[in-house]
Design a protein around this motif. Sequence first.
Motif, PDB file in Angstrom:
ATOM      1  N   GLY A 162      38.223  41.996  42.483  1.00 12.11           N
ATOM      2  CA  GLY A 162      36.847  42.458  41.973  1.00 12.11           C
ATOM      3  C   GLY A 162      35.769  41.675  41.200  1.00 12.11           C
ATOM      4  N   CYS A 163      34.357  41.548  41.403  1.00 12.05           N
ATOM      5  CA  CYS A 163      34.117  40.402  41.190  1.00 12.05           C
ATOM      6  C   CYS A 163      32.818  41.308  40.382  1.00 12.05           C
ATOM      7  N   VAL A 164      32.651  40.772  38.707  1.00 17.06           N
ATOM      8  CA  VAL A 164      31.882  42.153  37.692  1.00 17.06           C
ATOM      9  C   VAL A 164      31.054  40.395  37.456  1.00 17.06           C
ATOM     10  N   ASN A 165      30.039  41.099  36.863  1.00 16.73           N
ATOM     11  CA  ASN A 165      28.725  39.932  36.008  1.00 16.73           C
ATOM     12  C   ASN A 165      29.057  39.171  35.006  1.00 16.73           C
ATOM     13  N   GLY A 166      29.862  39.913  34.489  1.00 17.44           N
ATOM     14  CA  GLY A 166      30.055  38.987  33.193  1.00 17.44           C
ATOM     15  C   GLY A 166      28.672  38.926  31.774  1.00 17.44           C
ATOM     16  N   PRO A 167      29.646  37.585  30.830  1.00 18.71           N
ATOM     17  CA  PRO A 167      30.857  37.110  30.510  1.00 18.71           C
ATOM     18  C   PRO A 167      31.335  37.806  29.849  1.00 18.71           C
ATOM     19  N   ARG A 168      30.832  39.359  29.567  1.00 21.94           N
ATOM     20  CA  ARG A 168      31.737  39.557  29.160  1.00 21.94           C
ATOM     21  C   ARG A 168      32.875  40.326  29.836  1.00 21.94           C
ATOM     22  N   HIS A 169      34.310  40.910  28.289  1.00 19.82           N
ATOM     23  CA  HIS A 169      35.197  41.761  29.490  1.00 19.82           C
ATOM     24  C   HIS A 169      34.749  43.522  29.980  1.00 19.82           C
ATOM     25  N   ALA A 170      35.483  43.729  30.449  1.00 19.83           N
ATOM     26  CA  ALA A 170      35.168  44.961  31.400  1.00 19.83           C
ATOM     27  C   ALA A 170      35.617  46.157  30.160  1.00 19.83           C
ATOM     28  N   THR A 171      35.002  47.215  30.093  1.00 20.22           N
ATOM     29  CA  THR A 171      35.972  48.337  28.821  1.00 20.22           C
ATOM     30  C   THR A 171      36.816  48.323  29.808  1.00 20.22           C
ATOM     31  N   ALA A 172      37.680  49.367  28.927  1.00 18.37           N
ATOM     32  CA  ALA A 172      38.336  50.307  28.709  1.00 18.37           C
ATOM     33  C   ALA A 172      38.592  51.393  30.747  1.00 18.37           C
ATOM     34  N   ALA A 173      37.332  51.510  30.425  1.00 17.80           N
ATOM     35  CA  ALA A 173      37.031  53.157  31.788  1.00 17.80           C
ATOM     36  C   ALA A 173      36.524  51.883  32.879  1.00 17.80           C
ATOM     37  N   GLU A 174      35.809  51.405  32.843  1.00 15.59           N
ATOM     38  CA  GLU A 174      35.850  50.431  33.659  1.00 15.59           C
ATOM     39  C   GLU A 174      36.427  49.861  34.622  1.00 15.59           C
ATOM     40  N   VAL A 175      37.769  48.938  33.796  1.00 16.88           N
ATOM     41  CA  VAL A 175      38.932  48.780  34.752  1.00 16.88           C
ATOM     42  C   VAL A 175      39.586  49.555  35.289  1.00 16.88           C
ATOM     43  N   LEU A 202      31.610  26.541  55.599  1.00 20.08           N
ATOM     44  CA  LEU A 202      31.977  26.607  55.242  1.00 20.08           C
ATOM     45  C   LEU A 202      33.810  27.447  54.558  1.00 20.08           C
ATOM     46  N   PRO A 203      34.480  26.538  55.418  1.00 16.30           N
ATOM     47  CA  PRO A 203      36.015  27.403  55.420  1.00 16.30           C
ATOM     48  C   PRO A 203      35.845  27.366  53.837  1.00 16.30           C
ATOM     49  N   TYR A 204      36.785  28.475  53.094  1.00  7.38           N
ATOM     50  CA  TYR A 204      36.153  28.753  51.723  1.00  7.38           C
ATOM     51  C   TYR A 204      37.991  30.293  51.394  1.00  7.38           C
ATOM     52  N   ALA A 205      38.755  29.322  49.900  1.00  9.88           N
ATOM     53  CA  ALA A 205      39.575  30.223  49.821  1.00  9.88           C
ATOM     54  C   ALA A 205      39.644  29.961  47.836  1.00  9.88           C
ATOM     55  N   ALA A 206      39.554  30.676  48.175  1.00  8.34           N
ATOM     56  CA  ALA A 206      39.883  30.767  45.841  1.00  8.34           C
ATOM     57  C   ALA A 206      42.114  30.663  45.603  1.00  8.34           C
ATOM     58  N   LEU A 207      41.912  29.580  44.749  1.00  7.72           N
ATOM     59  CA  LEU A 207      43.108  29.604  44.150  1.00  7.72           C
ATOM     60  C   LEU A 207      42.746  30.442  42.499  1.00  7.72           C
ATOM     61  N   CYS A 208      43.799  31.969  42.040  1.00  8.26           N
ATOM     62  CA  CYS A 208      43.414  32.646  40.470  1.00  8.26           C
ATOM     63  C   CYS A 208      44.267  32.450  39.702  1.00  8.26           C
ATOM     64  N   VAL A 209      43.273  31.685  38.724  1.00  8.66           N
ATOM     65  CA  VAL A 209      44.279  31.994  37.402  1.00  8.66           C
ATOM     66  C   VAL A 209      44.503  32.977  36.818  1.00  8.66           C
ATOM     67  N   VAL A 210      46.056  33.889  36.592  1.00  9.94           N
ATOM     68  CA  VAL A 210      45.991  35.008  36.361  1.00  9.94           C
ATOM     69  C   VAL A 210      46.652  34.548  34.357  1.00  9.94           C
ATOM     70  N   THR A 211      45.490  35.354  34.133  1.00  8.89           N
ATOM     71  CA  THR A 211      45.883  35.490  32.590  1.00  8.89           C
ATOM     72  C   THR A 211      46.091  36.244  31.755  1.00  8.89           C
ATOM     73  N   HIS A 212      46.190  37.584  31.709  1.00 11.34           N
ATOM     74  CA  HIS A 212      46.316  38.269  31.002  1.00 11.34           C
ATOM     75  C   HIS A 212      46.617  40.114  31.314  1.00 11.34           C
ATOM     76  N   MET A 213      46.255  41.241  31.613  1.00 10.80           N
ATOM     77  CA  MET A 213      46.680  41.937  31.879  1.00 10.80           C
ATOM     78  C   MET A 213      44.904  42.711  31.289  1.00 10.80           C
ATOM     79  N   ALA A 214      44.153  43.105  31.818  1.00 14.94           N
ATOM     80  CA  ALA A 214      42.963  43.609  31.623  1.00 14.94           C
ATOM     81  C   ALA A 214      43.292  44.395  31.206  1.00 14.94           C
ATOM     82  N   ALA A 215      42.560  45.089  30.188  1.00 16.05           N
ATOM     83  CA  ALA A 215      42.706  46.482  28.456  1.00 16.05           C
ATOM     84  C   ALA A 215      42.136  47.684  30.431  1.00 16.05           C
ATOM     85  N   GLY A 216      43.059  48.290  29.510  1.00 17.77           N
ATOM     86  CA  GLY A 216      42.954  49.873  30.025  1.00 17.77           C
ATOM     87  C   GLY A 216      43.794  49.676  31.253  1.00 17.77           C
ATOM     88  N   SER A 217      44.067  48.588  31.637  1.00 16.08           N
ATOM     89  CA  SER A 217      45.385  48.685  33.296  1.00 16.08           C
ATOM     90  C   SER A 217      46.348  48.865  32.957  1.00 16.08           C
TER      91      SER A 217
END
Length: 253
Positions: A162-175, A202-217
């Motif tokens: 899920g791609c959100v605008n940032g740079p703030r973190h999502a609220t618990a309700a948004e999560v 352009l072939p494109y793939a992503a390597l995502c670094v998992v840093t933490h559990m989102a608030a509200g999840s």
Amino acid sequence: MSAESLTAIIGGTALSQLPGMRVESRRVVRTPFGEPAGALLFGRIDGAPIVFLARHGYGHTLPPHKVNYRANLVALRDVGAARVFAVSSVAALIPSLLETRFSIPDQVIDYTWGRAHTFEEGVDGPIRQIDFNEPFDAALRQVLQRAVTGVGSTAHFGGTYGCVNGPRHATAAEVRKLIRDGNHMVGSTLMPEAALARELDLPYAALCVVTHMAAGSHAGPVASEALISGSRAEAVPVAQVVLAEACKLAQGQ
């Protein structure tokens, strides 16, 4: 693929130091869409040509909504990139994702707004509508999975970003909404990047670094910035090794 085809990496500045990479040159590129986030860094890993672009600019000064995604992708296309590996930090929305160091998504839901999200401006002829049913290249995703496994690390293979605008973190309700929508992770940089790469073929793939559990999840305490930064710092050296391996594997296809 040609033995000399160029692999592009888009990510944080720290990732420009890839194991075994011999830096050969640095080039400033200009595009019809303005300047990319920074100079392009060229080099080789075991003979495989690489070009690196720091998505957020030198010193990580560009927030996600200020990145010139169109200029970044056009610059990489114009210097001959044959494929793109993108690196992005994410917060997990499901507990099983946090049990791994990385995620390799296969789907995306775009919640961003106000970003220049297409090259199609309706001024150069009929509008081209791309097929974006599978937003990430399947072959490159397999390469990333093999690279992660090959260096002895772990990755959650598949899932929706899920791609959100940032740079703030999502609220618990948004999560909670993100989870209801079927997302497995949340970040703020892969869109419109992935769609623009598709428009440029352009072939494109992503390597995502998992840093933490989102608030509200989950019911636990909200992750502190220190914890998030620490998780990201711990993952960077491993991500460097994974990307170096992926670049070598991509040349062998």
